[in-house]
Design a protein around this motif. Sequence first.
Motif, short mmCIF file in Angstrom:
data_model
loop_
_atom_site.label_atom_id
_atom_site.label_comp_id
_atom_site.label_asym_id
_atom_site.label_seq_id
_atom_site.Cartn_x
_atom_site.Cartn_y
_atom_site.Cartn_z
N VAL A 3 -25.39 -20.41 -17.48
CA VAL A 3 -25.53 -21.85 -17.71
C VAL A 3 -24.16 -22.41 -18.03
CG1 VAL A 3 -27.91 -21.61 -18.53
CG2 VAL A 3 -26.03 -21.64 -20.18
N SER A 4 -23.96 -23.68 -17.74
CA SER A 4 -22.65 -24.28 -17.97
C SER A 4 -22.41 -24.48 -19.46
CB SER A 4 -22.56 -25.61 -17.23
OG SER A 4 -23.54 -26.52 -17.70
N GLY A 5 -21.15 -24.65 -19.81
CA GLY A 5 -20.80 -24.95 -21.19
C GLY A 5 -20.36 -23.77 -22.02
N GLY A 6 -20.43 -22.56 -21.47
CA GLY A 6 -20.02 -21.40 -22.23
C GLY A 6 -20.98 -21.04 -23.34
N LEU A 7 -20.52 -20.21 -24.26
CA LEU A 7 -21.38 -19.69 -25.33
C LEU A 7 -21.20 -20.43 -26.65
CD1 LEU A 7 -23.38 -17.12 -25.24
CD2 LEU A 7 -21.92 -17.48 -23.25
N VAL A 8 -20.35 -21.46 -26.66
CA VAL A 8 -20.20 -22.28 -27.86
C VAL A 8 -20.34 -23.75 -27.48
CG1 VAL A 8 -18.81 -20.67 -29.21
CG2 VAL A 8 -17.67 -22.23 -27.62
N VAL A 9 -20.89 -24.54 -28.38
CA VAL A 9 -21.09 -25.97 -28.13
C VAL A 9 -19.86 -26.69 -28.67
CG1 VAL A 9 -22.73 -27.87 -28.31
CG2 VAL A 9 -23.54 -25.51 -28.54
N SER A 10 -18.80 -26.63 -27.91
CA SER A 10 -17.50 -27.11 -28.37
C SER A 10 -16.66 -27.55 -27.20
CB SER A 10 -16.78 -26.01 -29.15
OG SER A 10 -15.47 -26.39 -29.52
N ASP A 11 -15.75 -28.50 -27.46
CA ASP A 11 -14.79 -28.93 -26.45
C ASP A 11 -13.51 -28.11 -26.51
OD1 ASP A 11 -16.48 -30.99 -25.53
OD2 ASP A 11 -15.82 -32.32 -27.14
N TRP A 12 -13.47 -27.10 -27.37
CA TRP A 12 -12.32 -26.20 -27.44
C TRP A 12 -12.14 -25.51 -26.09
CZ3 TRP A 12 -8.53 -25.80 -30.82
CH2 TRP A 12 -7.79 -24.60 -30.94
N ASP A 13 -10.91 -25.31 -25.69
CA ASP A 13 -10.64 -24.70 -24.39
C ASP A 13 -11.31 -23.32 -24.29
OD1 ASP A 13 -9.16 -26.83 -23.53
OD2 ASP A 13 -7.22 -25.95 -24.06
N MET A 14 -11.97 -23.09 -23.15
CA MET A 14 -12.57 -21.77 -22.90
C MET A 14 -12.43 -21.45 -21.42
SD MET A 14 -16.64 -22.70 -23.33
CE MET A 14 -16.46 -23.85 -24.69
N ASP A 15 -12.15 -20.20 -21.13
CA ASP A 15 -11.99 -19.74 -19.75
C ASP A 15 -13.27 -19.01 -19.35
OD1 ASP A 15 -9.35 -20.69 -19.60
OD2 ASP A 15 -8.60 -18.88 -20.58
N THR A 16 -14.17 -19.76 -18.74
CA THR A 16 -15.44 -19.18 -18.28
C THR A 16 -16.02 -20.10 -17.22
OG1 THR A 16 -17.57 -18.30 -18.99
CG2 THR A 16 -16.87 -20.34 -20.03
N ASP A 17 -17.06 -19.65 -16.57
CA ASP A 17 -17.72 -20.42 -15.53
C ASP A 17 -19.18 -20.01 -15.52
OD1 ASP A 17 -18.10 -22.15 -13.44
OD2 ASP A 17 -16.99 -20.99 -11.95
N TRP A 18 -19.99 -20.68 -14.71
CA TRP A 18 -21.43 -20.41 -14.68
C TRP A 18 -21.93 -20.04 -13.28
CZ3 TRP A 18 -24.21 -23.46 -11.33
CH2 TRP A 18 -23.56 -24.62 -10.87
N THR A 19 -21.08 -20.10 -12.26
CA THR A 19 -21.52 -19.92 -10.89
C THR A 19 -21.90 -18.47 -10.60
OG1 THR A 19 -19.29 -19.48 -10.08
CG2 THR A 19 -20.00 -21.79 -10.13
N TYR A 20 -22.66 -18.28 -9.53
CA TYR A 20 -23.07 -16.92 -9.16
C TYR A 20 -21.87 -16.07 -8.78
CZ TYR A 20 -24.79 -12.91 -6.65
OH TYR A 20 -25.00 -11.63 -6.23
N GLU A 21 -20.94 -16.62 -8.01
CA GLU A 21 -19.78 -15.85 -7.58
C GLU A 21 -18.99 -15.35 -8.79
OE1 GLU A 21 -21.27 -18.41 -4.47
OE2 GLU A 21 -20.62 -18.87 -6.51
N TYR A 22 -18.83 -16.22 -9.77
CA TYR A 22 -18.12 -15.83 -11.00
C TYR A 22 -18.89 -14.74 -11.72
CZ TYR A 22 -16.04 -16.32 -15.66
OH TYR A 22 -15.43 -16.09 -16.86
N ASN A 23 -20.20 -14.91 -11.84
CA ASN A 23 -21.00 -13.93 -12.58
C ASN A 23 -21.08 -12.59 -11.87
OD1 ASN A 23 -22.29 -14.79 -15.20
ND2 ASN A 23 -22.65 -16.63 -13.97
N LEU A 24 -21.03 -12.58 -10.56
CA LEU A 24 -21.02 -11.30 -9.85
C LEU A 24 -19.73 -10.54 -10.14
CD1 LEU A 24 -22.13 -9.25 -7.89
CD2 LEU A 24 -21.27 -10.65 -6.00
N GLU A 25 -18.61 -11.23 -10.11
CA GLU A 25 -17.34 -10.58 -10.43
C GLU A 25 -17.36 -10.07 -11.87
OE1 GLU A 25 -12.54 -11.65 -10.59
OE2 GLU A 25 -13.97 -13.04 -9.66
N LEU A 26 -17.92 -10.87 -12.78
CA LEU A 26 -17.99 -10.48 -14.18
C LEU A 26 -18.88 -9.25 -14.37
CD1 LEU A 26 -16.79 -11.85 -16.77
CD2 LEU A 26 -19.06 -12.83 -17.14
N ALA A 27 -20.01 -9.21 -13.67
CA ALA A 27 -20.93 -8.08 -13.79
C ALA A 27 -20.28 -6.79 -13.31
CB ALA A 27 -22.21 -8.36 -13.01
N ARG A 28 -19.55 -6.87 -12.22
CA ARG A 28 -18.88 -5.68 -11.71
C ARG A 28 -17.79 -5.20 -12.67
NH1 ARG A 28 -18.80 -7.77 -5.38
NH2 ARG A 28 -20.79 -6.81 -4.80
N THR A 29 -17.11 -6.15 -13.28
CA THR A 29 -16.12 -5.79 -14.30
C THR A 29 -16.80 -5.14 -15.50
OG1 THR A 29 -14.62 -7.57 -13.65
CG2 THR A 29 -14.35 -6.67 -15.87
#
Length: 384
Positions: free
Chosen positions: A12-38
């Motif tokens: 889901v979008s917005g990361g794991l914190v409800v904050s406008d603090w900079d975070m390097d993450t995404d919610w898309t399937y392509e991103y999550n597939l790369e993350l899962a393999r890592t």
Amino acid sequence: MDTEFAYWVPNVSGGLVVSDWDMDTDWTYEYNLELARTAEEVGFEYALAQARFFGSYGADRQLEALSVANALAAQTEELHVIGAVHPGLWEPGPLANFISTADRISNGRFSINVVSGWFKGEFTGFGQPWLAHDERYARSEEFIEVLKRLWSEEYATYDGRFYTIGKDIDGFEGAPMQPKPVQDPYPQVFQGGNSKAARKMAARQADVLFINGGSLETIRGIIEDVESYAEEFGTEPPRFAANGFVIQRDTEAEAKETLEGIIENATDEAVEAFREQVKQAGQSSAEGEGMWDDSDFEDLVQYNDGFKTGLIGTKEQIVERIRKLDAIGVDIVLAGFLHYDTELEQFGEEIIPAVREADPIEVDDVDDVIDEDVESIGGAEVAR
């Protein structure tokens, strides 16, 4: 140590914190597939996809949990993927076939997390009735019982308060479901919820109970309670997973500074809306206890109380914290991150091997472990 590790899939979008603090993450399937393999490369055993349908706490874009979990399981080799489901929004009959299919596609690496629900609007907004707190858990128990029968019986029947299956079918003496899952006797059932009703349900039905973030005393209290219910019911107690938001930095001061920045930049309106919604959780139970029953604004910036668990500091401090979680009975650490791009891999390369090599804390020392301090960092209660 044999502690296992899971991570929150950021589906889901917005990361794991409800904050406008900079975070390097995404919610898309392509991103999550790369993350899962890592994740599987660096030693994570489990990945948990969260279920959200309406835009709560800033999560205004959602990949449906079961779909993304199935896709990730099909594209990995070892990672066990868990998809969250809400009884009432899903029917157990068709879902049993979906899970069995996903389990076969992944060769036994697919399970579900049964979430009884706290977001009233997602039920009423889809035209479903909103049940009282303990009734939601009663429905979830029947939901799981139906799944287990369909997964394990040639022709399943069930006649409960919420579900009836296997009746009035021409040519069948019950509901058939083939093929059966790969996992024996059926896919693992993970469960959310920390209230009294949730603890009883876990003792009767769950393989693993997900516990919200908290101090060692809080987490151990839940574990002991579930174990006592299992003894009362004559069942095998589940294993236990504890949620924790990881902030690993070179120094403790840097980790605290990051947490303070996250909280200072909290998205106030979204956090307040979330706090209002979760009043339907533990606070609405008969005893008024459970998930989020004592969470303040700052705690809720991480929406599963992940700051409280105290995985915040240096590598050495986090490893020591996990040793203490292991000592009180936690089997799986469920981790979330601010910068998924780099921190999930760092955790796997640095923390997981160090935990594997660490000596467990002796049982005789567990009482000393629980005697801990709780520090306020940026207003959030963090166990130290």
